[in-house]
Design an enzyme around this catalytic site. Sequence first.
Site, mmCIF file in Angstrom:
data_model
loop_
_atom_site.group_PDB
_atom_site.id
_atom_site.type_symbol
_atom_site.label_atom_id
_atom_site.label_comp_id
_atom_site.label_asym_id
_atom_site.label_seq_id
_atom_site.Cartn_x
_atom_site.Cartn_y
_atom_site.Cartn_z
ATOM 1 N N GLU A 30 0.821 -1.368 -0.045
ATOM 2 C CA GLU A 30 -0.034 -0.003 0.143
ATOM 3 C C GLU A 30 0.966 1.325 -0.118
ATOM 4 O O GLU A 30 2.118 1.225 0.277
ATOM 5 C CB GLU A 30 -0.838 -0.166 1.374
ATOM 6 C CG GLU A 30 -1.488 -1.258 1.438
ATOM 7 C CD GLU A 30 -2.942 -1.064 0.600
ATOM 8 O OE1 GLU A 30 -3.618 -0.408 0.860
ATOM 9 O OE2 GLU A 30 -3.235 -2.262 0.022
ATOM 10 N N ASN A 87 -12.073 5.899 -3.045
ATOM 11 C CA ASN A 87 -11.906 6.403 -1.786
ATOM 12 C C ASN A 87 -11.836 8.122 -2.262
ATOM 13 O O ASN A 87 -10.754 8.716 -2.660
ATOM 14 C CB ASN A 87 -10.688 6.024 -1.484
ATOM 15 C CG ASN A 87 -9.951 6.655 -0.398
ATOM 16 O OD1 ASN A 87 -10.436 7.637 0.223
ATOM 17 N ND2 ASN A 87 -8.646 6.527 -0.223
ATOM 18 N N TYR A 107 -8.819 6.927 -19.712
ATOM 19 C CA TYR A 107 -9.030 6.776 -18.162
ATOM 20 C C TYR A 107 -8.113 7.286 -17.108
ATOM 21 O O TYR A 107 -6.773 7.358 -17.398
ATOM 22 C CB TYR A 107 -8.918 5.423 -17.833
ATOM 23 C CG TYR A 107 -9.325 4.870 -16.550
ATOM 24 C CD1 TYR A 107 -10.687 4.840 -16.101
ATOM 25 C CD2 TYR A 107 -8.197 4.680 -15.413
ATOM 26 C CE1 TYR A 107 -11.002 4.420 -14.903
ATOM 27 C CE2 TYR A 107 -8.757 4.292 -14.189
ATOM 28 C CZ TYR A 107 -10.129 4.224 -14.086
ATOM 29 O OH TYR A 107 -10.510 3.968 -12.768
ATOM 30 N N GLU A 136 -2.498 -0.641 -10.112
ATOM 31 C CA GLU A 136 -3.569 -1.516 -11.050
ATOM 32 C C GLU A 136 -4.421 -0.270 -11.836
ATOM 33 O O GLU A 136 -4.926 -0.482 -12.946
ATOM 34 C CB GLU A 136 -4.342 -2.413 -10.452
ATOM 35 C CG GLU A 136 -5.591 -2.024 -9.590
ATOM 36 C CD GLU A 136 -5.208 -1.398 -8.299
ATOM 37 O OE1 GLU A 136 -4.052 -1.580 -7.968
ATOM 38 O OE2 GLU A 136 -5.914 -0.498 -7.782
ATOM 39 N N LYS A 137 -4.437 0.780 -11.095
ATOM 40 C CA LYS A 137 -5.245 1.959 -11.875
ATOM 41 C C LYS A 137 -4.359 2.269 -13.034
ATOM 42 O O LYS A 137 -5.173 3.071 -14.077
ATOM 43 C CB LYS A 137 -5.208 3.151 -10.870
ATOM 44 C CG LYS A 137 -5.861 3.140 -9.637
ATOM 45 C CD LYS A 137 -5.928 4.119 -8.740
ATOM 46 C CE LYS A 137 -6.282 3.993 -7.423
ATOM 47 N NZ LYS A 137 -5.514 2.984 -6.403
#
Length: 351
Positions: A122, A184, A230, A244-245
Amino acid sequence: MVRCIVIVLICSLAVNLYLLIYLKFDSTFKNPTSSTEPAKPKHLSQNDTIILIWFWPFNKRFELKSCCSKFQIEGCHLTDDRALYKKAHGVLIHHRDIRSDLSNLPSEPRPYFQKWVWMHFESPKNTPRIAGLENLFNVTMNYRRDADISIHEQMILKTEDTKDEIFPEVLKKKNKLVCWIISNWNEEHDRVKYYNELKKHIHIELYGRRFGRALSQEGYNNVLTECKFYLSFENTKYIDYMTEKLYNPLTKGSVPVVLGPPKFIYERLLPSDSFIHVDDFKTHKELADYLLSLDKNEDQYKKFFQWREKYKVKHVDFPREHACLACHYIRNRNDYQVFTNLNKWYWDLGH
Ligand SMILES: *[C@@H]1O[C@H](CO)[C@@H](O)[C@H](O)[C@H]1NC(C)=O
Ligand SMILES: *[C@@H]1O[C@H](CO)[C@@H](O)[C@H](O)[C@H]1NC(C)=O
């Protein structure tokens, strides 16, 4: 491919052989006086590297005997059996599962040969720092490229027989211009501030529970397929933090507009014509105008897919691949190794 199959065959043969030998050994030489001793682990070769998975990361379990078949990594004995602590060459410890008072870490003395692997994926902003981790770990496992074991998605060279599953068909499916899936939502995040400005100049399709547009896995894939661009906006601008974004849109065929670490860091891992970095534009309007111009120019837009001729995205199999790579690393290194300033390295450096 053939070689891989042969290796897999040899691996499974070897496992079967050990199994046979053990079963035979068990039944022939069973010593009745030792029946109170803990059972020996089955088919454990004396050369196997034992990796003890102390916590299942986020409680995600996987088949322990798959390093060989999935990653062609041989000689691994992965286990979650804490009774093997004294024999384990490596202990894999997932940061997010450590209690803040450290009370759920191994408490027995550490065998001299054993290395503790700190595993974490993270961003520092989303992770509480835990006091007392400074002198515990030997090996770091992280997305950062200066970690001992660096794991992240990658663009890898295609082999001759890899077919492009989506291109050029994906171009026909485009019916939206810019999309963003956000779970988020935080007004303080740079990415939300950027979005609030950008949307004044271009229409952005927003998805996520907050907007009454929660997505299934299939819906998620469809968005990435149907949108031309995107917004691959990371929650923190942190060194090497590209998730992964970024890689899912690349796989599914939308062009990522990235906000995260500086452009040169992206360029270490991705061809520069595979993404658009927000830092390249002086104003939000300039970026919006650029996206609008690409919308009208199919040839220019298609150039963002040229990398697919040579490369494909390799995703990461969390946490199975991590455990196997920990084994591979520990197995190939017998040096003394300590990591004394984990908290400083991870939380203070690299912004
Ligand atoms: C263990 O490794 C040694 C040296 O690398 C090798 O000679 C031996 O055959 C191996 N034993 C087994 C059971 O794989
Ligand atoms: C692993 O780290 C501990 C704690 O810093 C240290 O005492 C130990 O010697 C290290 N072990 C190896 C094999 O490097």
